[in-house]
Scaffold this motif. Structure first.
Motif, PDB file in Angstrom:
ATOM      1  N   HIS C  83       0.843  -1.203   0.000  1.00 42.90           N
ATOM      2  CA  HIS C  83       0.000   0.000   0.000  1.00 42.90           C
ATOM      3  C   HIS C  83       0.876   1.251   0.000  1.00 42.90           C
ATOM      4  CE1 HIS C  83      -3.583  -2.301   0.574  1.00 42.90           C
ATOM      5  NE2 HIS C  83      -3.176  -2.820   1.712  1.00 42.90           N
ATOM      6  N   SER C  87       0.995   4.068  -3.022  1.00 36.24           N
ATOM      7  CA  SER C  87       0.662   5.476  -2.796  1.00 36.24           C
ATOM      8  C   SER C  87       1.890   6.351  -2.963  1.00 36.24           C
ATOM      9  CB  SER C  87       0.074   5.669  -1.397  1.00 36.24           C
ATOM     10  OG  SER C  87      -1.157   5.005  -1.310  1.00 36.24           O
ATOM     11  N   GLU C 222      -8.210   7.712  -3.858  1.00 35.27           N
ATOM     12  CA  GLU C 222      -8.403   6.290  -3.641  1.00 35.27           C
ATOM     13  C   GLU C 222      -9.768   5.965  -3.042  1.00 35.27           C
ATOM     14  OE1 GLU C 222      -4.961   4.851  -1.591  1.00 35.27           O
ATOM     15  OE2 GLU C 222      -3.618   5.467  -3.187  1.00 35.27           O
ATOM     16  N   THR C 228      -4.545  -1.553  -4.496  1.00 41.98           N
ATOM     17  CA  THR C 228      -3.732  -1.196  -3.339  1.00 41.98           C
ATOM     18  C   THR C 228      -3.587   0.304  -3.203  1.00 41.98           C
ATOM     19  OG1 THR C 228      -1.961  -1.784  -4.837  1.00 41.98           O
ATOM     20  CG2 THR C 228      -2.293  -3.215  -2.962  1.00 41.98           C
ATOM     21  N   MET C 233      -6.783   1.247   1.624  1.00 43.10           N
ATOM     22  CA  MET C 233      -6.691   0.447   2.837  1.00 43.10           C
ATOM     23  C   MET C 233      -7.561   1.053   3.942  1.00 43.10           C
ATOM     24  SD  MET C 233      -3.568  -0.074   5.332  1.00 43.10           S
ATOM     25  CE  MET C 233      -4.347   0.873   6.599  1.00 43.10           C
TER      26      MET C 233
END
Lengths: 260, 333, 282
Positions: C83, C87, C222, C228, C233
Motif C-alpha cells: 500500500h 501510494s 483512492e 492497493t 486500505m
C-alpha cells in the motif's frame, strides 16, 4: 482618455479574451467532434442542464444541504478556532500542551477521518459538519496564533514598559493587530471547508451537490458533473473574494513590516 | 448507549457544547430504516411506509445509505434505528465488536444475476473491472464466491465500489465496469441492453439470508415495543403488497422512479417469487452464510445463531395470531 | 552535578515536558474510554450515566489496539508495504509532474506580463475550486487506476507551486534586473543568475504547501477503485469495521506528511535569510 482606460484594464481584457477563447474552443471541440461530447460535455450543454436544474426541487435540496454543511461547519470552526488561537498565542504553556495535537492534525488531511466520521455521526449532515469543522479549524487556529505572536514580539515590551495591565495590552494591542492574520486564516479555512463538503459528500451522503456530482459521474452524465464542478468553482470564487476584500480592509491594522 | 456515545463523540471531536441539540428529541414514534438501494428486496418497507406504519404508531422514514456495510456504520452512529441489509455484512460487523441482531428477513435466497457487458471466454477475464456496492457487502461476498468457483481470486480482477444495483447497471452501460451482480429492476434492463448473463445465482437456489432487518441489540432491549410495531407494519406491508397488485405496482413505480410497465411487472413478479412471507430468518440460510464466509477466509468469531439472530419479535407475532390474522385479512396463504 | 537543580532542568525543558505529558494524558484518556476505565471510575459518582464513558473499540479503537495492529501490518504480515509503495509511487509521479510543469509555468507568468494576464483567470478559478470535485470526471475519462490518482495529485499540487513561482519572480529586486539588461545579459542568463536564486525559497515553500495538498490527493483519489494504496486500505478497513486499521492508515499519513514537510522546511531554512514565511503554519 480611452487610451489610458484601455491600458488600465489590459489585464482584465486579456484575461477575459483568454477565457472566451477557451470556452469557444471547448464548444467547437464538442460541436465538430474533436472529442466525444459524452466525455467533455460542452458549454452550451452545461448551460442547458443548468437551466433544467434551476427548475428542479431536488437540485435546490442539494444546494441547501451543502450550504448548511458549509456554513455551520465553518461558523463552528471560527467560534472554536479564534479563541483557541488567541489562548495558545497568549499563554505559552497552553501552546506547549496543545501544539503537538495541532501539528499532528495539521499534517493529516482531515478528510482521512471520513470513514470514522460516518461511524460516529452517520451519513447525514453531521458527518460532513464534523469534517468541514476539522478542515477549517486548523488554519484558523494557526493564523490567529501567529498573529498574536507577531504582535506580542513587537509591542509587548513597549506596553510593559508603560505599565499596561495584561488585559489592557491584550484588548488594545494584541487583538487589533491580530485581526488581519485572522482574516488570512479565514480565507485558507474557507477553501478547506469547501473541500470537506465535496469529499464528505463524494464519500457518503444522501444529498448535496457533491453527492449529485458523484451520482451523475456514475451514470456518465458529464453535463451535470461539469455543472456541479462549476458551481463549486463559483462558490469558491465568491467566498474567497469576499474574504480577500475583508482581509485587505483590515490589512492597514497589520503591523508594518511583518509578514505580508 | 448509541445515542449517548454519539453525544459524547460530538463533544470529543468538536469540543463544542451543542451535543444536546443533535440527539433526536422525542424519538418515540419516529423510526428510520436505512436501505442500500431501492430494489425488490426492500419493497415491503416501501409498502409499509406511510399509511400502514401510521396505523401501527410509527412515523417511518427510509434513508438511502448506498451500500450495506456503509449502512451498518450509519446504524451504529445512531442516526437510523434499523438497517435493511444481509446477514453476511452484519456478521462481519459483529465480528469486529458490534452488537447487532437480525430480527426478520425479507429474502432467504441469493437472488443475484451477474451480468457482463459482452461475451468472453472465460466469462470473467483476468484484470476486468467488477462492480460491487461496497466492500464487505452481499455483492462483494457473492463475487468472491463466484470468482472462487471460476478458479480466480479477488486479486485477479479489479473490484470497484459503485453503490446500489441501479448505479451498478449505469456503470455497466457507461463502460465503467465489465461485470456486476444485478437485481431487479436492473436485470430486466440488462436483458434489454443485450448484456451477457454470467451466472444466475437465483437459479441455483442457494439458501442464504440475503436481506433482513438489523437492529442494535441494546436499542432492541430498550425499544421492544417499537421494534414489534415496526415488524407489524412491515408484515402488513408485505401482505397488502402481495394481495393488492394495482396499489403495489403504483408504489413500485413511485419508489423505483420508473414508468416502464415491463420493469414494474418483472419487479412485482420477482417480489411475489422471492419474498419471505412471515419474515422469519432461514436457519439453513444462516448456516450457509457462516460456512461460506469461512470458505472465503472471513473469520466468523461466533457461529452461534443466538449471537446474530433474534427471532423473539417474529415468534411472538406468530404466537399471538397477528400473522394468521393478516393471512385472513388479505386472504393470502 | 553542580549548580543545576531539577527545577532548572524542568524550566529549560518546559516545552518538551508539557507537550509530552499532554500527549501521554491524551493516550491514557483514549485507552481508558476504550477499556471502560472511566466508566468504572465514575460509576459511584454518576451511577448508570457513567456507562456512556465506556466506548466500544469498534468506534474509537485504542492506542494499544492501533500499536498492535501497526506491529502486525508492518512487521508480521508486512501487508502495509505494498500500500505504501503504491501510494508513494503515485505521490512521486504526481508531485514530480506538478513541479516540472508548475515551476516553469509560474516563472514564465511572473516574467512575462501578458502571459500572466492569460493564465490568471484559469489559475484563480482552479484555485477557488475544491479540485477534488473533478474526481468523478477523471474517473469517467481515465478510470480508477494509477493515472487517475496521479492526475488528482498533480492537479492539487500544481496550483500552489505555480502561484508561488509566479510570486517569486515578482519579488526579484528590479534594480538587479535593470543592471542585467543594461549589460546586455541574455534572458537565459538573467533567469539563471538572478531570478532563479532569489525565487528558490518561495518555490520551496510552494512545494511544502503542495506536499500537504497531495496527501489530500492520495486519500481522496483512492475513494474509488480497489487494488492497493493507503487510502484504499483506510476505506476498506472502515467498511469492514477495522477501526484499528483505519487509525494505522491515518498514522502512516501523519508521519509521511510530517517527515516531508520537515525535510522541505530544513531545505528552505538553508536558503532562507530574509524572506518571511508564506502559508498556513506557525
Amino acid at each position: 482618455m480611452p487610451g489610458n482606460a484601455l491600458q488600465r484594464y489590459t489585464p482584465q481584457l486579456v484575461g477575459a479574451a483568454a477565457l472566451l477563447g477557451f470556452v469557444g474552443f471547448w464548444e467547437a471541440a464538442a460541436a465538430y467532434k474533436l472529442a466525444d461530447p459524452m466525455f467533455i460535455s460542452s458549454p452550451s450543454r452545461i448551460a442547458t442542464v443548468a437551466a433544467e436544474m434551476w427548475e428542479d426541487p431536488d437540485f435546490w435540496r442539494d444546494v441547501k444541504v451543502s450550504s448548511t454543511e458549509f456554513i455551520w461547519g465553518y461558523l463552528a470552526a471560527i467560534a472554536v478556532g479564534i479563541p483557541l488561537g488567541l489562548v495558545i498565542g497568549w499563554y505559552k504553556r497552553a501552546q506547549y500542551a496543545l501544539g503537538p495535537f495541532i501539528d499532528v492534525l495539521n499534517a493529516v488531511p482531515r478528510v482521512t477521518f471520513m470513514p470514522i466520521m460516518v461511524l460516529w455521526f452517520g451519513i447525514g449532515i453531521w458527518s460532513k459538519f464534523a469534517v468541514v469543522f476539522l478542515g477549517a479549524v486548523i488554519p484558523i487556529i494557526l493564523s490567529t496564533y501567529s498573529g498574536v505572536r507577531t504582535n506580542e514580539a513587537r509591542y509587548l515590551r513597549v506596553a510593559k514598559s508603560f505599565g499596561a495591565s495584561q488585559m489592557k495590552t491584550f484588548t488594545s494591542i494584541i487583538l487589533p493587530g491580530t485581526a488581519p492574520y485572522i482574516f488570512t486564516g479565514l480565507k485558507y479555512a474557507s477553501g478547506r471547508a469547501l473541500l470537506g463538503v465535496v469529499v464528505g459528500e463524494l464519500y457518503a451522503a444522501t444529498a448535496g451537490v457533491g453527492h449529485m456530482i458523484a451520482q451523475a459521474g456514475n451514470a456518465f452524465e458529464t453535463d451535470r458533473v461539469f455543472f456541479g464542478v462549476l458551481l463549486f468553482t463559483f462558490t469558491g470564487l465568491v467566498v474567497t473574494s469576499i474574504l480577500a476584500r475583508m482581509e485587505k480592509r483590515f490589512d492597514r491594522w497589520r503591523p508594518e513590516g511583518a509578514v505580508r | 448507549m448509541y445515542a449517548l456515545s454519539r453525544r459524547f463523540f460530538v463533544s470529543l471531536a468538536t469540543g463544542f457544547a451543542i451535543a444536546g441539540a443533535i440527539a433526536p428529541a422525542g424519538a418515540q414514534t419516529s423510526f428510520k430504516i436505512g436501505i442500500s438501494s431501492p430494489s425488490v428486496s426492500i419493497l415491503s418497507v416501501y409498502f409499509a411506509e406511510g399509511e400502514i406504519a401510521k396505523k401501527h404508531g410509527l412515523n417511518l422514514e427510509v434513508v438511502s445509505a448506498e451500500g450495506g456495510t456503509r449502512g451498518l456504520q450509519v446504524l451504529m452512529s445512531g442516526e437510523i434505528q434499523a438497517m435493511h441489509v444481509g446477514l453476511a455484512p452484519m456478521v462481519q460487523a459483529n465480528n469486529k465488536g458490534a452488537d447487532l441482531r437480525m430480527i426478520g428477513a425479507s429474502l432467504n435466497t441469493l437472488p443475484f444475476v451477474i451480468y457482463a457487458t459482452k461475451k468472453s471466454d472465460p466469462p470473467i477475464p483476468k484484470g476486468s473491472v467488477i462492480g460491487i456496492s461496497t466492500f464487505g457487502s452481499e455483492t462483494d461476498i457473492a463475487i468472491s464466491i463466484v470468482l472462487r468457483n471460476m478458479g480466480l481470486t479477488r486479486k485477479d480482477v479489479e473490484i470497484t465500489q459503485l453503490g446500489g444495483t441501479s448505479q451498478r447497471f449505469a456503470a455497466l452501460v457507461a463502460g465503467r465496469a465489465f461485470a456486476a451482480p444485478l437485481l431487479e429492476p436492473s436485470i430486466t434492463a440488462a436483458e434489454e441492453k443485450g448484456f451477457t448473463k454470467v451466472i444466475d445465482l437465483y437459479e441455483a437456489r442457494t439458501p442464504w439470508v440475503f436481506d433482513g432487518i438489523v437492529i442494535p441489540r441494546e436499542w432492541l432491549a430498550k425499544n421492544q415495543q417499537t421494534a414489534t410495531n415496526f415488524m407489524k407494519a412491515y408484515l402488513e406491508g408485505t401482505y397488502k403488497g402481495l394481495s393488492d397488485e394495482k396499489w403495489a405496482k403504483e408504489v413500485i413505480a413511485r419508489r423505483l422512479r420508473t414508468r416502464d410497465e415491463k420493469v414494474i411487472d418483472f419487479t412485482y413478479k420477482d417480489y411475489q417469487r422471492l419474498m419471505t412471507r412471515d419474515a422469519s430468518v432461514s436457519i439453513p440460510g444462516a448456516e450457509n452464510v457462516f460456512a461460506r464466509l469461512k470458505e472465503i477466509d472471513l473469520a466468523v468469531v461466533s457461529d452461534k445463531l443466538a449471537d446474530h439472530i433474534d427471532s423473539r419479535v417474529i415468534d411472538s407475532l406468530k404466537k399471538d395470531g397477528f400473522i394468521s390474522g393478516l393471512e385472513k385479512q388479505y386472504s393470502i396463504k | 552535578m553542580s549548580g543545576r537543580s531539577i527545577a532548572d532542568i524542568c524550566r529549560d525543558n518546559e516545552r518538551l515536558i508539557i507537550g509530552a505529558s499532554a500527549f501521554a494524558a491524551f493516550l491514557v484518556l483514549w485507552e481508558g474510554f476504550s477499556r471502560g476505565w472511566w466508566a468504572t471510575l465514575f460509576t459511584p459518582l454518576l451511577g448508570e450515566g457513567a456507562r456512556a464513558l465506556a466506548i466500544k473499540p469498534i468506534f474509537i479503537s485504542s492506542p494499544t489496539g492501533v500499536a498492535q495492529q501497526a506491529w502486525t501490518m508492518f512487521a508480521v504480515t508486512g501487508e502495509i508495504w505494498p500500500h505504501i509503495a503504491q501510494s508513494g509511487g503515485q505521490l512521486i509521479v504526481g508531485l514530480g509532474a506538478a513541479i516540472l510543469i508548475g515551476v516553469p509555468l509560474g516563472l514564465a507568468a511572473g516574467r512575462y506580463r501578458t502571459f500572466s494576464y492569460i493564465l490568471d483567470p484559469f489559475l484563480s478559478a482552479l484555485n477557488a475550486t475544491p479540485q477534488v470535485a473533478f474526481l468523478p470526471l477523471f474517473v469517467m475519462w481515465i478510470g480508477t487506476g494509477f493515472w487517475m490518482r496521479v492526475l488528482i495529485i498533480f492537479l492539487l499540487a500544481v496550483i500552489p507551486i505555480t502561484m508561488n513561482a509566479l510570486a517569486a519572480v515578482r519579488t526579484v529586486d528590479p534594480r538587479l534586473l535593470k543592471v542585467a539588461s543594461s549589460f546586455g545579459a541574455s534572458e537565459l542568463h538573467t533567469f539563471r543568475t538572478i531570478i532563479a536564486p532569489s525565487a528558490l525559497p518561495f518555490i520551496l515553500s510552494g512545494m511544502r504547501l503542495a506536499v500537504g495538498r497531495s496527501m489530500i490527493g492520495i486519500v481522496v483519489a483512492e475513494l474509488y477503485g480497489s487494488a492497493t494504496g493507503i487510502g484504499i486500505m483506510i476505506n476498506m478497513a472502515g467498511s469492514s469495521f477495522d477501526t484499528d486499521k483505519v487509525f494505522v492508515g491515518v498514522l502512516v499519513i501523519v508521519i509521511a506528511g510530517l517527515l516531508m514537510s520537515e525535510a522541505l522546511r530544513a531545505i528552505e531554512r538553508r536558503y532562507d535569510g530574509w524572506r518571511p514565511a508564506i502559508g498556513d503554519n506557525y
